[in-house]
Design an enzyme around this catalytic site. Sequence first.
Site, PDB file in Angstrom:
ATOM      1  CG  ASP A 168      31.203  15.890  25.806  1.00  0.00           C
ATOM      2  OD1 ASP A 168      30.390  15.375  25.025  1.00  0.00           O
ATOM      3  OD2 ASP A 168      31.970  16.816  25.493  1.00  0.00           O
ATOM      4  CD  GLU A 178      35.438  12.426  47.090  1.00  0.00           C
ATOM      5  OE1 GLU A 178      34.492  13.218  47.290  1.00  0.00           O
ATOM      6  OE2 GLU A 178      36.546  12.795  46.649  1.00  0.00           O
TER       7      GLU A 178
HETATM    8  C1  NOJ Z   1      30.329  14.966  22.198  1.00  0.00           C
HETATM    9  C2  NOJ Z   1      28.902  15.404  22.267  1.00  0.00           C
HETATM   10  O1  NOJ Z   1      28.079  14.273  22.200  1.00  0.00           O
HETATM   11  C3  NOJ Z   1      28.689  16.339  21.109  1.00  0.00           C
HETATM   12  O2  NOJ Z   1      27.337  16.650  20.930  1.00  0.00           O
HETATM   13  C4  NOJ Z   1      29.512  17.579  21.344  1.00  0.00           C
HETATM   14  O3  NOJ Z   1      29.427  18.422  20.207  1.00  0.00           O
HETATM   15  C5  NOJ Z   1      30.989  17.241  21.593  1.00  0.00           C
HETATM   16  N1  NOJ Z   1      31.170  16.117  22.441  1.00  0.00           N
HETATM   17  C6  NOJ Z   1      31.697  18.403  22.229  1.00  0.00           C
HETATM   18  O4  NOJ Z   1      31.268  18.570  23.547  1.00  0.00           O
END
Ligand code: NOJ
Length: 542
Positions: free
Chosen positions: A218, A274
Amino acid sequence: MDGPRPLESVGVTSKPDRWWDGAAIYQIYPRSFSDADGDGIGDLAGIASRLDHLAGADGALGVDAIWLSPIYPSPLHDFGYDISDYTDVAAEYGTLADLNELIAACHARGLRFLMDLVPCHTSIEHPWFMEARAGRDSPKRDWFIWADAGPGGGPPSNWEAAFGGSSWEWDEASGQYYLHSFYPEQPDLNWRNPAVAAAIGDVMRFWFARGVDGFRVDAIFAAIKDDRFRDNPPDRRPHAIPGLGGDAGQDPLWSLNRPEVHDVIRHLREVAEEFPGRVLVGEAYLPVEELAGYLGHGADDEFHLAFNFELLLTPWEHQHLTLAIERSEALHPPDTIPTYALSNHDQSRHATRWGSERARAAAFLLITLRGVAVLYAGEEIGMVDADPAILPDPPFDRAGRDGYRTPMQWDATPSGGFTTGTAWLPLVDPASRNVAGQASDPASLLSLYRRLLAVRRASSALRHGRHRSIFGVGPGVLAWLREADDERVLVLLNTGDGDGPCDLAEVNGGAGEIVVATTERAGTVNLDRIKLRPHEGIAIRI
Ligand code: NOJ
């Protein structure tokens, strides 16, 4: 014209040990996929009960992997992207034992299993942050990013958070600001602290050891920020792509996509190494020039894959689509492949953005391009955004994304077969769009997705072949060749609302065999006489 140019393809054919080359990954938003216990919220048992829809059964879509948006304990300020425990499952989704079972069930049918890794921020309720917040002397203080007020008494810098407002939140008790690139309930981890890198590495190991095949990582471009908190300049980038930063009127020069982010990614990759056969897919809303570096600078030591969102953010117009595809093909480093998605839980669904009449053409585009195709649950039946009028007020998601997260529509009943209870978000239109209704109809969008994915799996050219665009074929027509050593497939897509006559002199005429089309067209076709119908796509083995 000087006559046909020699055909030269760009890109690479795959390496056999990389299962993700040319794969189709299916994104599940767990709250909205399938609810087994009737509480109105999707869960792991619900996902397990729907695997026949995805792979390993007659009539399954035929994807290679699923990716689950976060299922970890969370106070849900950002619906699971604010994590309070990285190594557990939220009770509403099930237990660790349910997760083990789900992973085993996926593997039993040849389906890989990816989770979401959220390394840039925790929840304010994560014990690491609660400890850090306890006081300036806390041993965990430096796991997060704290700063005194700026010279004028306000925030230490002008940085804007992704969802608006300052990225600095005042902590009254300890008399300092903490940084949050997203909501204030998502304090940013301090990746300059090696203890943070070690702790997130251990989180990855925890899940890899349970058989998880990889992570979608993310918001990685926000992982590391300028250590002097210099003010961002106003946004003057001439090439800024809508949605790719700069929305707040500032160029996130010092707060996003800093050069040190590559050290972070290399660390994540080292941990992944790993465990053989695991994949990391980076999420970063960046122009491809920048994204390319996230795939390693010549060395295969950063992400295996990274989302290219330019196609998702592009209007459905021939020129824009051409540019997005050309930029992707030209700017992806050698030995890497693009990763495309047309919809996700953060963006308006493409059947809404581009129009339902283009859903078949969009599926064709996604699945015939070189690279990895990421499908968002529901797109295979043409799901659209919810009308804001039916959504809860106030919304669950303050950034206005509820409408892209409504429950999956399995059948035509009012609850769409999603739940026996009351769905946490309303369903959009289960009576007119649902899996059961489309499953047995060969003309349905779902059947088209199945055909496209089956053909791609069986075709070395479509799954692994190089890409070469052909220009000037006809107004509104996108055309490219996919080439493997043993197969060549010509892909034609009419992006327009009118007929699309094709001039294929460059391909040297002859006849070809249709391998898949968005229409009922099949059999042999004479390349000199192709006229595409509106929104029609045809892939032809030549
Ligand atoms: C990207 C995620 O897809 C989204 O839903 C989220 O609000 C932000 N990153 C923060 O984690």
